[in-house]
Enzyme design. Structure first.
Site, PDB file in Angstrom:
ATOM      1  N   SER A  26      -4.599   3.034   4.552  1.00 15.58           N
ATOM      2  CA  SER A  26      -4.768   2.249   3.351  1.00 15.58           C
ATOM      3  C   SER A  26      -4.670   0.728   3.392  1.00 15.58           C
ATOM      4  O   SER A  26      -5.432  -0.063   2.591  1.00 15.58           O
ATOM      5  CB  SER A  26      -3.418   2.596   2.299  1.00 15.58           C
ATOM      6  OG  SER A  26      -3.846   2.083   1.080  1.00 15.58           O
ATOM      7  N   HIS A  63       7.022  -7.491  -2.241  1.00 16.26           N
ATOM      8  CA  HIS A  63       6.683  -6.623  -0.965  1.00 16.26           C
ATOM      9  C   HIS A  63       7.957  -7.327   0.230  1.00 16.26           C
ATOM     10  O   HIS A  63       7.676  -7.038   1.243  1.00 16.26           O
ATOM     11  CB  HIS A  63       5.200  -7.013  -0.376  1.00 16.26           C
ATOM     12  CG  HIS A  63       4.357  -6.049  -1.210  1.00 16.26           C
ATOM     13  ND1 HIS A  63       4.449  -4.954  -1.680  1.00 16.26           N
ATOM     14  CD2 HIS A  63       3.221  -6.549  -1.561  1.00 16.26           C
ATOM     15  CE1 HIS A  63       3.297  -4.319  -2.318  1.00 16.26           C
ATOM     16  NE2 HIS A  63       2.708  -5.669  -2.270  1.00 16.26           N
ATOM     17  N   LYS A 110       0.813  -1.241   0.118  1.00 18.79           N
ATOM     18  CA  LYS A 110      -0.117   0.006  -0.090  1.00 18.79           C
ATOM     19  C   LYS A 110       0.850   1.229   0.284  1.00 18.79           C
ATOM     20  O   LYS A 110       0.289   2.229   0.357  1.00 18.79           O
ATOM     21  CB  LYS A 110      -0.882  -0.028   1.134  1.00 18.79           C
ATOM     22  CG  LYS A 110      -1.864  -1.344   1.384  1.00 18.79           C
ATOM     23  CD  LYS A 110      -2.191  -1.791   0.305  1.00 18.79           C
ATOM     24  CE  LYS A 110      -3.383  -0.889  -0.778  1.00 18.79           C
ATOM     25  NZ  LYS A 110      -3.770  -1.637  -1.946  1.00 18.79           N
TER      26      LYS A 110
HETATM   27  P1  A3P Z   1      -5.151   4.797  -0.841  1.00 21.47           P
HETATM   28  O1  A3P Z   1      -5.812   3.262  -0.408  1.00 21.47           O
HETATM   29  O2  A3P Z   1      -4.686   5.460   0.278  1.00 21.47           O
HETATM   30  O3  A3P Z   1      -6.137   5.293  -1.823  1.00 21.47           O
HETATM   31  P2  A3P Z   1      -0.291  -0.290  -3.555  1.00 21.47           P
HETATM   32  O4  A3P Z   1      -0.290  -0.039  -5.161  1.00 21.47           O
HETATM   33  O5  A3P Z   1       1.070  -0.450  -3.136  1.00 21.47           O
HETATM   34  O6  A3P Z   1      -1.166  -1.273  -3.235  1.00 21.47           O
HETATM   35  O7  A3P Z   1      -0.705   1.152  -3.195  1.00 21.47           O
HETATM   36  C1  A3P Z   1      -2.073   1.375  -3.159  1.00 21.47           C
HETATM   37  C2  A3P Z   1      -2.145   2.801  -2.760  1.00 21.47           C
HETATM   38  O8  A3P Z   1      -1.809   3.687  -3.750  1.00 21.47           O
HETATM   39  C3  A3P Z   1      -3.696   3.298  -2.460  1.00 21.47           C
HETATM   40  O9  A3P Z   1      -3.836   4.577  -1.483  1.00 21.47           O
HETATM   41  C4  A3P Z   1      -4.035   3.891  -3.973  1.00 21.47           C
HETATM   42  O10 A3P Z   1      -4.990   4.609  -4.074  1.00 21.47           O
HETATM   43  C5  A3P Z   1      -2.833   4.738  -4.221  1.00 21.47           C
HETATM   44  N1  A3P Z   1      -1.979   5.158  -5.449  1.00 21.47           N
HETATM   45  C6  A3P Z   1      -2.299   4.417  -6.637  1.00 21.47           C
HETATM   46  N2  A3P Z   1      -2.283   4.699  -7.888  1.00 21.47           N
HETATM   47  C7  A3P Z   1      -2.132   6.154  -7.349  1.00 21.47           C
HETATM   48  C8  A3P Z   1      -2.098   7.625  -8.094  1.00 21.47           C
HETATM   49  N3  A3P Z   1      -1.626   7.369  -9.379  1.00 21.47           N
HETATM   50  N4  A3P Z   1      -1.862   8.538  -7.512  1.00 21.47           N
HETATM   51  C9  A3P Z   1      -1.934   8.536  -6.124  1.00 21.47           C
HETATM   52  N5  A3P Z   1      -2.101   7.369  -5.162  1.00 21.47           N
HETATM   53  C10 A3P Z   1      -2.189   6.276  -6.143  1.00 21.47           C
END
Ligand code: A3P
Length: 318
Positions: A144, A114, A52
């Site tokens: 998140s 991860h 996340k």
């Molecule tokens: P939130 O749950 O705070 O919205 P991962 O890809 O490591 O699983 O992380 C997911 C998190 O990154 C989520 O956070 C997601 O919304 C955010 N995320 C993914 N793409 C993004 C982007 N282009 N800009 C901002 N946040 C992004």
């Protein structure tokens, strides 16, 4: 196309157990022999994160930087999790990470993990692989992760927010404590020069600048126009709409509970933490982070006035 037929749901959310000192679920240990013995090629690039922290975001940026120009067809027909294999994953509903990696013919191979630094297969170190690490402040990361555990059948059930937060502070999450993860990789960076350590907060504040830093780290001579196009295409709203990056094609996630692309904000933790939870968290944080020099921002100043959009507009990107 390689988009899998995914209509099976695992029966229940898996339990955490200790694996080499790190909390894990079986989806990331079932294929361990193959993960441990994975043979990296010299140009493989690892995208390493605590869950996340912005993994999908950076995966897509790298995918576009390397393949966006020559391979637009592929980007619109294959989800990111097929294009950037998740090394240690073994979900059954799609091929395992090692299987996907072994079968990808595109070069360089972009590979997501991860794993905490001490569990990374040794072949990557032997090959001196380039590594992009992305870290996100603990508070937003925790929020998140909580919502992710609520909606993802492949993750342990989180309980309510307070229960989850207590577990987070104890490090009882899949892939272990956030603190050890960010610190372990930060330490590695001090001696391993092929590692760039990015912050989610910097990406939100000025995506274009981080894309530029990535290009120079990766030795890419991407044109300014191309970089600007990519910067625009990887903004939150664009990725949320994009079926290949928003995980809507994977059945283990219940988007009615919470979407994968949820908020994409810095500082949203404020709407989840109570004052008491925040005080407790700060105390624990001080302890756990007392021996490290890595510094995080839990807010960025311009959010209320338009965030990313404003920065991009100022620079003439949009
Ligand atoms: P939130 O749950 O705070 O919205 P991962 O890809 O490591 O699983 O992380 C997911 C998190 O990154 C989520 O956070 C997601 O919304 C955010 N995320 C993914 N793409 C993004 C982007 N282009 N800009 C901002 N946040 C992004």
């Amino acid at each position: 196309a390689l988009v899998p037929e995914l209509n099976m749901k695992p029966p229940s959310q898996p339990e955490l157990f200790d694996f080499e000192g790190v909390s894990m679920v079986h989806y990331f240990t079932d294929n361990w022999e193959k993960v441990k013995n994975f043979q990296a090629r010299p140009d493989d690039i690892i995208i390493a994160t605590y869950p996340k922290a912005g993994t999908t975001w950076v995966s897509y940026i790298l995918d576009l930087l390397y393949f966006g120009k020559d391979d637009p067809e592929c980007q619109s027909s294959q989800p990111i999790y097929m294009r950037v294999p998740f090394l240690e994953s073994c979900f059954k509903v799609i091929p395992s990470g090692t299987e996907l990696a072994d079968n990808l013919t595109t070069s360089p191979l972009l590979i997501k993990t991860h794993l905490p630094v001490q569990l990374v297969p040794k072949s990557f170190w032997e090959q001196n692989s380039k590594i992009v690490y992305v870290a996100r402040n603990a508070k937003d990361n925790a929020v998140s992760y909580f919502h992710f555990d609520r909606m993802n059948m492949a993750q342990p059930a989180p309980g309510d927010w307070n229960t989850f937060l207590q577990k987070f502070m104890e490090g009882k999450n899949v892939f272990g404590p956030w603190y050890d993860h960010v610190n372990g990789w930060w330490e590695k960076k001090q001696t391993y020069s092929n590692l760039i350590y990015l912050f989610y907060e910097d990406l939100v504040e000025d995506t274009g600048h981080e894309v530029e830093r990535l290009c120079s780290f990766l030795g890419l001579s991407t044109s300014v126009e191309e970089r600007e196009k990519i910067t625009k295409g990887v903004q939150f709203d664009a990725m949320k709409q994009n079926k290949m990056t928003n995980y809507s094609t994977i059945p283990v996630m219940d988007f009615k509970t919470s979407p994968f692309m949820r908020k994409g904000k810095v500082g949203d933790w404020k709407s989840n933490f109570t004052v008491a939870q925040n005080e407790q968290f700060d105390e624990v944080y001080k302890q756990k982070m007392k021996n490290t020099t890595v510094k995080f921002r839990t807010e960025i100043s311009y959010l209320s006035s338009g965030g990313c959009t404003r920065v991009l507009a100022k620079k003439g990107y949009i």
